[in-house]
Design an enzyme around this catalytic site. Structure first.
Site, PDB file in Angstrom:
ATOM      1  N   GLU A  87      85.611 -66.194  27.436  1.00 42.01           N
ATOM      2  CA  GLU A  87      84.979 -64.970  26.936  1.00 42.01           C
ATOM      3  C   GLU A  87      86.020 -64.125  26.224  1.00 42.01           C
ATOM      4  O   GLU A  87      85.791 -62.946  25.967  1.00 42.01           O
ATOM      5  CB  GLU A  87      84.282 -64.202  28.059  1.00 42.01           C
ATOM      6  CG  GLU A  87      85.169 -63.840  29.231  1.00 42.01           C
ATOM      7  CD  GLU A  87      84.460 -62.970  30.239  1.00 42.01           C
ATOM      8  OE1 GLU A  87      83.985 -61.904  29.835  1.00 42.01           O
ATOM      9  OE2 GLU A  87      84.377 -63.357  31.409  1.00 42.01           O
ATOM     10  N   CYS A 119      82.126 -64.992  33.078  1.00 44.13           N
ATOM     11  CA  CYS A 119      82.964 -65.903  33.879  1.00 44.13           C
ATOM     12  C   CYS A 119      82.244 -67.190  34.264  1.00 44.13           C
ATOM     13  O   CYS A 119      82.836 -68.068  34.886  1.00 44.13           O
ATOM     14  CB  CYS A 119      83.414 -65.207  35.159  1.00 44.13           C
ATOM     15  SG  CYS A 119      84.309 -63.702  34.855  1.00 44.13           S
ATOM     16  N   HIS A 241      84.028 -67.345  42.737  1.00 46.18           N
ATOM     17  CA  HIS A 241      84.626 -66.675  41.580  1.00 46.18           C
ATOM     18  C   HIS A 241      85.381 -65.459  42.114  1.00 46.18           C
ATOM     19  O   HIS A 241      84.855 -64.695  42.928  1.00 46.18           O
ATOM     20  CB  HIS A 241      83.533 -66.245  40.592  1.00 46.18           C
ATOM     21  CG  HIS A 241      84.045 -65.250  39.589  1.00 46.18           C
ATOM     22  ND1 HIS A 241      85.133 -65.521  38.809  1.00 46.18           N
ATOM     23  CD2 HIS A 241      83.649 -63.981  39.291  1.00 46.18           C
ATOM     24  CE1 HIS A 241      85.384 -64.464  38.050  1.00 46.18           C
ATOM     25  NE2 HIS A 241      84.504 -63.513  38.331  1.00 46.18           N
TER      26      HIS A 241
HETATM   27  P1  HMG Z   1      87.963 -48.497  42.319  1.00 44.79           P
HETATM   28  O1  HMG Z   1      86.561 -48.043  42.265  1.00 44.79           O
HETATM   29  O2  HMG Z   1      89.007 -47.643  41.723  1.00 44.79           O
HETATM   30  O3  HMG Z   1      88.412 -48.853  43.803  1.00 44.79           O
HETATM   31  O4  HMG Z   1      88.093 -49.932  41.602  1.00 44.79           O
HETATM   32  P2  HMG Z   1      87.758 -48.396  45.181  1.00 44.79           P
HETATM   33  O5  HMG Z   1      87.875 -46.948  45.356  1.00 44.79           O
HETATM   34  O6  HMG Z   1      86.398 -49.029  45.325  1.00 44.79           O
HETATM   35  O7  HMG Z   1      88.778 -49.137  46.163  1.00 44.79           O
HETATM   36  C1  HMG Z   1      88.838 -50.529  46.218  1.00 44.79           C
HETATM   37  C2  HMG Z   1      89.002 -50.938  47.689  1.00 44.79           C
HETATM   38  O8  HMG Z   1      90.290 -50.528  48.124  1.00 44.79           O
HETATM   39  C3  HMG Z   1      88.000 -50.273  48.637  1.00 44.79           C
HETATM   40  O9  HMG Z   1      87.689 -51.224  49.626  1.00 44.79           O
HETATM   41  C4  HMG Z   1      88.823 -49.152  49.262  1.00 44.79           C
HETATM   42  O10 HMG Z   1      88.354 -48.749  50.531  1.00 44.79           O
HETATM   43  C5  HMG Z   1      90.178 -49.810  49.347  1.00 44.79           C
HETATM   44  P3  HMG Z   1      86.144 -51.579  49.950  1.00 44.79           P
HETATM   45  O11 HMG Z   1      85.548 -50.331  50.461  1.00 44.79           O
HETATM   46  O12 HMG Z   1      85.496 -52.016  48.653  1.00 44.79           O
HETATM   47  O13 HMG Z   1      86.229 -52.695  50.935  1.00 44.79           O
HETATM   48  N1  HMG Z   1      91.320 -48.883  49.393  1.00 44.79           N
HETATM   49  C6  HMG Z   1      92.407 -49.097  50.160  1.00 44.79           C
HETATM   50  N2  HMG Z   1      92.709 -50.091  51.040  1.00 44.79           N
HETATM   51  C7  HMG Z   1      93.924 -50.029  51.653  1.00 44.79           C
HETATM   52  N3  HMG Z   1      94.825 -49.028  51.441  1.00 44.79           N
HETATM   53  C8  HMG Z   1      94.551 -48.017  50.579  1.00 44.79           C
HETATM   54  C9  HMG Z   1      93.300 -48.030  49.906  1.00 44.79           C
HETATM   55  N4  HMG Z   1      92.709 -47.225  48.982  1.00 44.79           N
HETATM   56  C10 HMG Z   1      91.505 -47.761  48.682  1.00 44.79           C
HETATM   57  N5  HMG Z   1      95.443 -47.044  50.386  1.00 44.79           N
HETATM   58  C11 HMG Z   1      86.816 -51.948  41.143  1.00 44.79           C
HETATM   59  C12 HMG Z   1      87.619 -51.161  42.170  1.00 44.79           C
HETATM   60  C13 HMG Z   1      86.646 -53.360  41.641  1.00 44.79           C
HETATM   61  C14 HMG Z   1      85.433 -51.298  40.971  1.00 44.79           C
HETATM   62  C15 HMG Z   1      87.576 -51.914  39.785  1.00 44.79           C
HETATM   63  O14 HMG Z   1      88.823 -52.542  39.910  1.00 44.79           O
HETATM   64  C16 HMG Z   1      86.799 -52.582  38.659  1.00 44.79           C
HETATM   65  O15 HMG Z   1      85.951 -51.961  38.021  1.00 44.79           O
HETATM   66  N6  HMG Z   1      87.107 -53.889  38.351  1.00 44.79           N
HETATM   67  C17 HMG Z   1      86.433 -54.641  37.323  1.00 44.79           C
HETATM   68  C18 HMG Z   1      85.057 -55.106  37.728  1.00 44.79           C
HETATM   69  C19 HMG Z   1      85.071 -56.232  38.739  1.00 44.79           C
HETATM   70  O16 HMG Z   1      86.072 -56.881  38.976  1.00 44.79           O
HETATM   71  N7  HMG Z   1      83.893 -56.509  39.348  1.00 44.79           N
HETATM   72  C20 HMG Z   1      83.746 -57.582  40.296  1.00 44.79           C
HETATM   73  C21 HMG Z   1      82.335 -58.156  40.354  1.00 44.79           C
HETATM   74  S1  HMG Z   1      81.734 -58.637  38.743  1.00 44.79           S
HETATM   75  C22 HMG Z   1      82.550 -60.133  38.387  1.00 44.79           C
HETATM   76  O17 HMG Z   1      83.105 -60.743  39.252  1.00 44.79           O
HETATM   77  C23 HMG Z   1      82.536 -60.588  36.981  1.00 44.79           C
HETATM   78  C24 HMG Z   1      83.829 -60.369  36.206  1.00 44.79           C
HETATM   79  O18 HMG Z   1      84.813 -61.286  36.633  1.00 44.79           O
HETATM   80  C25 HMG Z   1      83.561 -60.475  34.691  1.00 44.79           C
HETATM   81  C26 HMG Z   1      82.864 -61.710  34.159  1.00 44.79           C
HETATM   82  O19 HMG Z   1      81.922 -62.253  34.718  1.00 44.79           O
HETATM   83  O20 HMG Z   1      83.224 -62.083  33.039  1.00 44.79           O
HETATM   84  C27 HMG Z   1      84.398 -58.980  36.429  1.00 44.79           C
END
Ligand code: HMG
Length: 397
Positions: A87, A119, A241
């Protein structure tokens, strides 16, 4: 190589990474996040960063090269199909696979095409390959999955970037994993993550994407079972994935809640095996990520022969598939564990400033002719654009 008689599946599997690496501690230091959010919260410690002279063609060809080296001339002449899943395409018309085919020195009697659905598309390539081999068992299909995950600088997605490739060979009597025929599917028109033609970075609704991934897993699993797929208890290991490794843990927890309530955390961790180890340090490699998970699983654990592995492929937008395969005897000697460790360790740490410069370079140069600086340590390099044509060349290594 030979495997279970009459079966079709993955005969060889190899990886490549971009040459630079950024530790997420460096990112945390600059954006004020606690490093625990990355190391523990999303389960990522590093991400590979592409140099100026790397793109999906150079990464994909680098992943495929060891497969061709091992198979020699007889393999080269059996590969009549090359499917390139990405992609992060480099052209709206011409397949990245045609460039990779040239760099790899494959023969002209070959059909080549690029596939896209976020993906998921390497899994579409795998399914197409199974059909081609089923029709003519003499055929070998080379699948290359390569991506450079890019989100806007200073956005929540930034920590989930990465740049890597997987290549695999699909053939009869496979040496690594014989694939079983039942698969479960789930598609849904959702805007969780996409990249319009005028953008080099993905647009993402992070929370929605997590929800969509988990709903798709349930949908694909239910379809798999409805189609006569194996019960959960008959599947020994699970690969997901991995946009970030914690996602695989969340996914497996969700599947267990649905299919095996009561299974404790330790048993769930055993079922994921070592499948998270490569992705944790490479970052998201989009189409390659699931297959790097499979490679890490096979590299990291002995005694899996005869065991069934469940694989879940998710591509935002969304299309997903759950399917299974049986690990073949002798796999441990074929999965190039030392080479993968060396590839990961040999990456050059990149400064935060250089990482940001590299990130913005792509948009700054769009539409121009330019030469790239020599930076990659891989076997092929992207030399730049001359008269609108992308130029590639082998490096000295
Ligand atoms: P965010 O919203 O800034 O992070 O970004 P958050 O506030 O949700 O924190 C992440 C986790 O860290 C949470 O854990 C927090 O509690 C924890 P959870 O509640 O989810 O279990 N946390 C801590 N843990 C330990 N010590 C600390 C601490 N602080 C916080 N100090 C987000 C996270 C994934 C949303 C962001 O990185 C993002 O937007 N990423 C891109 C999208 C993505 O990867 N999505 C995944 C599903 S879609 C997919 O897989 C397809 C994809 O690969 C694309 C394709 O298909 O081509 C993306």
């Amino acid at each position: 190589m030979t495997g279970m008689s009459g079966s079709i599946g993955i005969d060889d599997l190899a990886m490549a990474s971009a040459s630079h690496v950024l530790d997420l501690r460096v990112l945390a230091e600059h954006n004020g996040s606690e490093v625990g959010k990355y190391y523990v919260g999303i389960g990522q410690s590093q991400m590979s960063v592409a140099t100026e002279d790397e793109d999906v063609v150079t990464l994909g060809a680098a992943a495929a090269r060891p497969i061709l080296d091992r198979g020699g001339e007889s393999l080269r002449s059996s590969i009549r199909t090359l499917l390139f899943a990405t992609e992060s395409g480099i052209d709206q018309s011409k397949s990245a696979g045609v460039y990779a085919h040239g760099l790899l020195g494959l023969g002209p009697a070959c059909r080549i095409v690029e596939l896209k659905q976020a993906c998921y598309s390497a899994t579409a390539a795998l399914q197409l390959a199974l059909g081609i081999v089923a029709r003519d068992p003499r055929e070998k299909v080379l699948v290359i999955a390569a991506d450079i995950a890019r989100y806007p600088l200073d956005s929540p997605g930034e920590a989930t970037q990465g740049a890597a490739a997987a290549a695999f060979l699909v053939g009869q009597d496979p040496a690594l994993v014989a694939l079983e025929p039942v698969t479960g599917l789930h598609s849904d028109n959702v805007h969780d993550f996409w990249r319009p033609n005028d953008r080099s970075e993905a647009i993402v609704d992070g929370k929605r994407s997590l929800g969509s991934y988990l709903r798709s897993l349930e949908g694909a699993w239910n379809d798999y079972r409805d189609r006569g797929g194996r019960p959960f208890e008959e599947i020994d290991r699970f690969c997901y994935h991995q946009p970030f490794t914690k996602m695989a843990v969340k996914a497996h927890d969700r599947l267990c809640r649905l299919a095996a309530p009561g299974l404790d955390a330790q048993a769930r961790a055993v079922q994921l095996g070592r499948s998270l180890e490569l992705n944790r340090v490479l970052g998201n490699s989009y189409t390659a990520s699931l297959y790097l998970g499979l490679l890490a699983l096979l590299q990291g654990e002995e005694g899996l022969e005869g065991r069934r592995v469940g694989l879940f492929s998710y591509g935002s937008g969304s299309v997903s598939e759950f399917f299974t395969g049986i690990v073949q005897p002798g796999y441990t000697g074929l999965v190039r564990s030392a080479e993968a460790r060396e590839t990961v360790a040999a990456r050059t740490p990149v400064s935060y400033e250089r990482y940001r410069d590299l990130h913005t370079l792509i948009d700054a140069r769009a539409g121009q002719d330019y030469e790239t600086v020599r930076e990659t340590t891989g076997p092929f390099r992207f030399a730049g654009v001359q008269e609108k044509v992308r130029r590639y060349e082998p490096t000295a290594s």
